[in-house]
Design a protein around this motif. Structure first.
Motif, PDB file in Angstrom:
ATOM      1  N   LEU A 597       9.935   2.906 -11.924  1.00  0.00           N
ATOM      2  CA  LEU A 597       8.606   3.393 -12.200  1.00  0.00           C
ATOM      3  C   LEU A 597       8.579   3.894 -13.714  1.00  0.00           C
ATOM      4  CD1 LEU A 597       8.740   5.825  -9.223  1.00  0.00           C
ATOM      5  CD2 LEU A 597       7.767   3.558  -9.064  1.00  0.00           C
ATOM      6  N   ALA A 598       7.330   3.294 -14.126  1.00  0.00           N
ATOM      7  CA  ALA A 598       7.016   3.726 -15.713  1.00  0.00           C
ATOM      8  C   ALA A 598       5.886   4.633 -15.875  1.00  0.00           C
ATOM      9  CB  ALA A 598       6.972   2.356 -16.393  1.00  0.00           C
ATOM     10  N   GLY A 599       5.921   5.384 -16.807  1.00  0.00           N
ATOM     11  CA  GLY A 599       4.725   6.247 -17.031  1.00  0.00           C
ATOM     12  C   GLY A 599       4.530   7.647 -16.321  1.00  0.00           C
ATOM     13  N   MET A 610       0.889   5.539 -13.734  1.00  0.00           N
ATOM     14  CA  MET A 610       2.230   5.018 -13.249  1.00  0.00           C
ATOM     15  C   MET A 610       2.243   3.490 -12.873  1.00  0.00           C
ATOM     16  SD  MET A 610       4.414   6.099  -9.969  1.00  0.00           S
ATOM     17  CE  MET A 610       3.499   5.143  -9.000  1.00  0.00           C
ATOM     18  N   VAL A 611       3.477   3.040 -13.588  1.00  0.00           N
ATOM     19  CA  VAL A 611       3.316   1.504 -13.188  1.00  0.00           C
ATOM     20  C   VAL A 611       4.931   1.183 -12.462  1.00  0.00           C
ATOM     21  CG1 VAL A 611       3.432  -0.724 -14.146  1.00  0.00           C
ATOM     22  CG2 VAL A 611       2.359   1.003 -15.303  1.00  0.00           C
ATOM     23  N   LYS A 612       4.565   0.554 -11.269  1.00  0.00           N
ATOM     24  CA  LYS A 612       5.658   0.353 -10.608  1.00  0.00           C
ATOM     25  C   LYS A 612       6.255  -1.085 -10.721  1.00  0.00           C
ATOM     26  CE  LYS A 612       7.351   0.547  -5.605  1.00  0.00           C
ATOM     27  NZ  LYS A 612       6.953   0.875  -4.039  1.00  0.00           N
ATOM     28  N   VAL A 613       7.402  -1.361 -10.886  1.00  0.00           N
ATOM     29  CA  VAL A 613       8.086  -2.638 -11.165  1.00  0.00           C
ATOM     30  C   VAL A 613       9.253  -3.048 -10.375  1.00  0.00           C
ATOM     31  CG1 VAL A 613       9.049  -4.257 -12.794  1.00  0.00           C
ATOM     32  CG2 VAL A 613       7.375  -2.515 -13.682  1.00  0.00           C
ATOM     33  N   ASN A 614       9.360  -3.861  -9.419  1.00  0.00           N
ATOM     34  CA  ASN A 614      10.220  -4.235  -8.461  1.00  0.00           C
ATOM     35  C   ASN A 614      11.321  -5.106  -9.279  1.00  0.00           C
ATOM     36  OD1 ASN A 614      11.861  -4.590  -6.388  1.00  0.00           O
ATOM     37  ND2 ASN A 614      10.175  -5.732  -5.182  1.00  0.00           N
ATOM     38  N   LEU A 615      12.151  -4.835  -9.295  1.00  0.00           N
ATOM     39  CA  LEU A 615      13.490  -5.371 -10.082  1.00  0.00           C
ATOM     40  C   LEU A 615      14.492  -6.141  -9.340  1.00  0.00           C
ATOM     41  CD1 LEU A 615      14.422  -2.880 -13.047  1.00  0.00           C
ATOM     42  CD2 LEU A 615      12.637  -4.916 -13.220  1.00  0.00           C
ATOM     43  N   THR A 616      14.172  -5.973  -7.929  1.00  0.00           N
ATOM     44  CA  THR A 616      15.120  -6.377  -6.990  1.00  0.00           C
ATOM     45  C   THR A 616      15.404  -8.072  -6.826  1.00  0.00           C
ATOM     46  OG1 THR A 616      14.635  -4.690  -5.643  1.00  0.00           O
ATOM     47  CG2 THR A 616      15.742  -6.513  -4.466  1.00  0.00           C
ATOM     48  N   ARG A 617      16.479  -8.683  -7.019  1.00  0.00           N
ATOM     49  CA  ARG A 617      16.764  -9.930  -7.282  1.00  0.00           C
ATOM     50  C   ARG A 617      16.458 -10.524  -5.733  1.00  0.00           C
ATOM     51  NH1 ARG A 617      22.215 -10.884 -10.305  1.00  0.00           N
ATOM     52  NH2 ARG A 617      21.153 -13.095 -10.498  1.00  0.00           N
TER      53      ARG A 617
END
Length: 622
Positions: A597-599, A610-617
């Motif tokens: 979660l950024a911001g 807020m920016v939500k980034v999914n890093l799951t491979r």
């Protein structure tokens, strides 16, 4: 002729021989003459018959032969006989010598002791006189200083007054004679112990020699010359033996007449060697006794110091036993001094019987005779035959002893002083040392050793013949009787020293071997009667029971349930273990969710974005 008449004739012959020798300038003892008379009569070459009465011509012939042999001073055989007679008349073992010396001391002190015990003193002067006599008696008996030395007398008087004041003389004089003598000896020992203790503390000891130190110096000084003489005699014996052995093996035996005495010279040095070994053994015993007494004396002194310390008064029950022990030890030191002096003088006296060797066989003559001959010592000869043994299975009747099968192997009394029995008989008296390791032959309760296996086999075939040959040789050379210890064959010529120690010849071998035994549990079938009864009341009870049974009847009953009873058996199948196998278990690895979660912390704007980034491979990437 009666026994008394025969003794009278022999005494006259001995006296006449002694007189003739004295007239010709040779002084001989009666013992030596008596030995020579018997030796001449035994010699078969002189043709004397001991079973018949000597005629006048026989007596004259006997006297002439004896005088001739006694005057032949250039004969090694005569020197050997003189040596044997001298040693037999002068040597005494340590126990007998000390007992004789103690007896002589008692005889010498008897007049002094009698003067004290028989005295009936009444006046003061008489009591003082008897007290001085007691002091003199103490000094004479203890041997610690001279009774004429005033310093010694004062010291002994002070020691005596501390345990026996003059005021107790009245009680002493009222005792019986035996009690007086016993108390005199006890006072002597106590005073001796006190003076020895004072000497060790540096407060007295006038006229007392340091016997332990003297003995520690004298024993090595006495041993060295004995060892030197023993080695010299052994070296001569080895050289004579080597030459004689060579001559017996050589086909040419025609040698000079002077060299025929070489064998007699060998007998002489071998006899000297045997006597020196006896003396050396006594010196070694003396050294061992002194070493033991040194330790005991030091221990007693230390115990006495610990008991006394700085005390002014000590109970007599504590110190008197120690004083007595010190006195006994000091007396033993004096005895060892006497023994050592006796053995040293005896060694020096034996040298007078060895002068013939330098005259007949000087070193240059022996070097010429021994050209190219290897001289071997007794140890070398024994070493050459080590590992060689008699095969017992080759003999059916003879008994052989070996070190590993005989417990007291080294204590057996070997015949002929350990020399080879076969060589003695076969080679005309040649003395070769036997090796017991080859095997000791036991024949008629006597034991024989041999220098080689071959000699042992030959001797064992006919022992009695060889023993007889050795006896015949001893009749011709009378010195062999004592050298080879043949007193059991020639009792008339047995030396007194060997007769006294005759009990040692009864030593029996103690044989040993590895053996095992096994016993069956029951060898015979059991014979126990179980119906046997020893108790008569029990027998009575059984008899009554049997008598009652005669009037009884036996009944039997069978029921419906009992008539079908029998042993039954069934057989079943045992359960089996079963197992099943299921499908395989598998597993998979899924990706771990990761979201960023950024911001959230805000930014330059007022509104949070807020920016939500999914890093799951992805699954296929894992």
């Amino acid at each position: 002729m009666s026994h008394s008449q025969a003794e009278s004739v022999i005494k006259n012959i001995i006296r006449e021989i002694g007189q003739e020798c004295a007239m010709k300038g040779q002084t001989v003892s009666e013992t030596l003459v008596a030995f020579m008379v018997k030796a001449v009569v035994l010699d078969p070459r002189n043709e004397f018959n001991v079973d018949r009465t000597l005629t006048k011509n026989d007596v004259q012939k006997l006297i002439k032969l004896c005088v001739g042999r006694l005057l032949d001073t250039a004969n090694p055989s005569l020197d050997t006989i003189k040596m044997q007679v001298y040693f037999d008349m002068n040597y005494t073992n340590r126990v007998e010598l000390l007992n004789e010396q103690h007896r002589i001391l008692e005889v010498r002190l008897a007049p002094v002791s009698r003067d004290i015990t028989d005295n009936r003193a009444r006046t003061r002067e008489e009591l003082e006189s008897i007290y001085r006599k007691i002091v003199s008696y103490v000094l004479l008996r203890s041997g610690l200083g001279s009774p004429t030395d005033i310093k010694v007398v004062r010291e002994a008087t002070a020691a005596l007054q501390s345990v026996f004041p003059q005021t107790e003389l009245g009680i002493f004089l009222s005792l019986s004679k035996k009690d007086k003598e016993r108390q005199l000896k006890e006072l002597t020992m106590i005073v001796t112990g006190i003076r020895l203790f004072n000497k060790d503390c540096g407060k007295g000891g006038e006229g007392i020699d340091d016997l332990p130190a003297i003995l520690n110096e004298a024993i090595p000084a006495a041993t060295q010359p004995i060892d030197a003489e023993l080695r010299a005699s052994q070296d001569l014996a080895y050289r004579y033996t080597a030459f004689l052995e060579m001559m017996h093996e050589s086909p040419l035996r025609n040698i000079d007449a002077r060299l025929s005495m070489l064998k007699e010279a060998l007998f002489n040095v071998r006899q000297h060697e045997a006597f020196l070994c006896i003396i050396l053994s006594d010196v070694i015993t003396c050294a061992q006794e002194v070493e033991m007494m040194d330790k005991q004396f030091a221990a007693q002194i230390e115990q006495l110091k610990n008991t006394v310390q700085t005390k002014t008064a000590v109970p007599t029950s504590q110190v008197f036993p120690i004083f007595l022990a010190l006195s006994n030890l000091w007396t033993s030191f004096q005895d060892e001094i006497l023994l050592l002096s006796f053995l040293t003088n005896l060694t020096v006296s034996l040298q007078q019987f060895l002068g013939i060797h330098a005259q007949l066989f000087p070193d240059d003559v022996m070097e010429t005779l021994l050209g190219g001959v290897t001289v071997k010592s007794d140890k070398q000869r024994i070493k050459e035959t080590m590992g060689i043994k008699v095969n017992v299975s080759d003999f059916k009747k003879q008994e052989w002893l070996f070190p590993e099968t005989t417990a007291n192997f080294n204590q057996l009394l070997i015949q002929y002083r350990g020399f080879c029995a076969h060589t003695l008989a076969e080679k005309d008296g040649l003395l070769l040392p036997g090796n017991p390791a080859i095997g000791i032959l036991k024949h008629k309760e006597k034991y024989y050793t041999f220098s080689s296996k071959e000699s042992a086999y030959v001797f064992a075939q006919n022992p009695d013949m060889f023993i007889q040959l050795i006896g015949e040789k001893a009749k011709e050379c009378a010195e062999l009787i004592q050298l080879l210890e043949l007193h059991h064959q020639f009792e008339s010529l047995a030396p007194y020293s060997q007769v006294r120690s005759g009990d040692k010849h009864s030593m029996k071998p103690i044989t040993k071997c590895n053996s095992s035994t096994q016993t069956d549990t029951h060898i015979l079938p059991p014979t126990i009667v179980k119906s046997y009864e020893w108790n008569e009341w029990e027998l009575r009870r059984k008899a009554i029971k049997l008598a009652n049974l005669r009037r009884k009847l036996t009944h039997s009953v069978q029921t419906n349930l009992s008539h079908m009873r029998r042993d039954n058996s069934t057989q079943v199948y045992l359960l089996k273990d079963f197992g099943t196998q299921t499908r395989l278990d598998n597993s998979s690895n899924v990706p771990r969710p990761q979201i960023f979660l950024a911001g959230l912390r805000g930014g330059s704007t007022r509104t949070t974005c807020m920016v939500k980034v999914n890093l799951t491979r992805a699954v296929d990437e894992t």
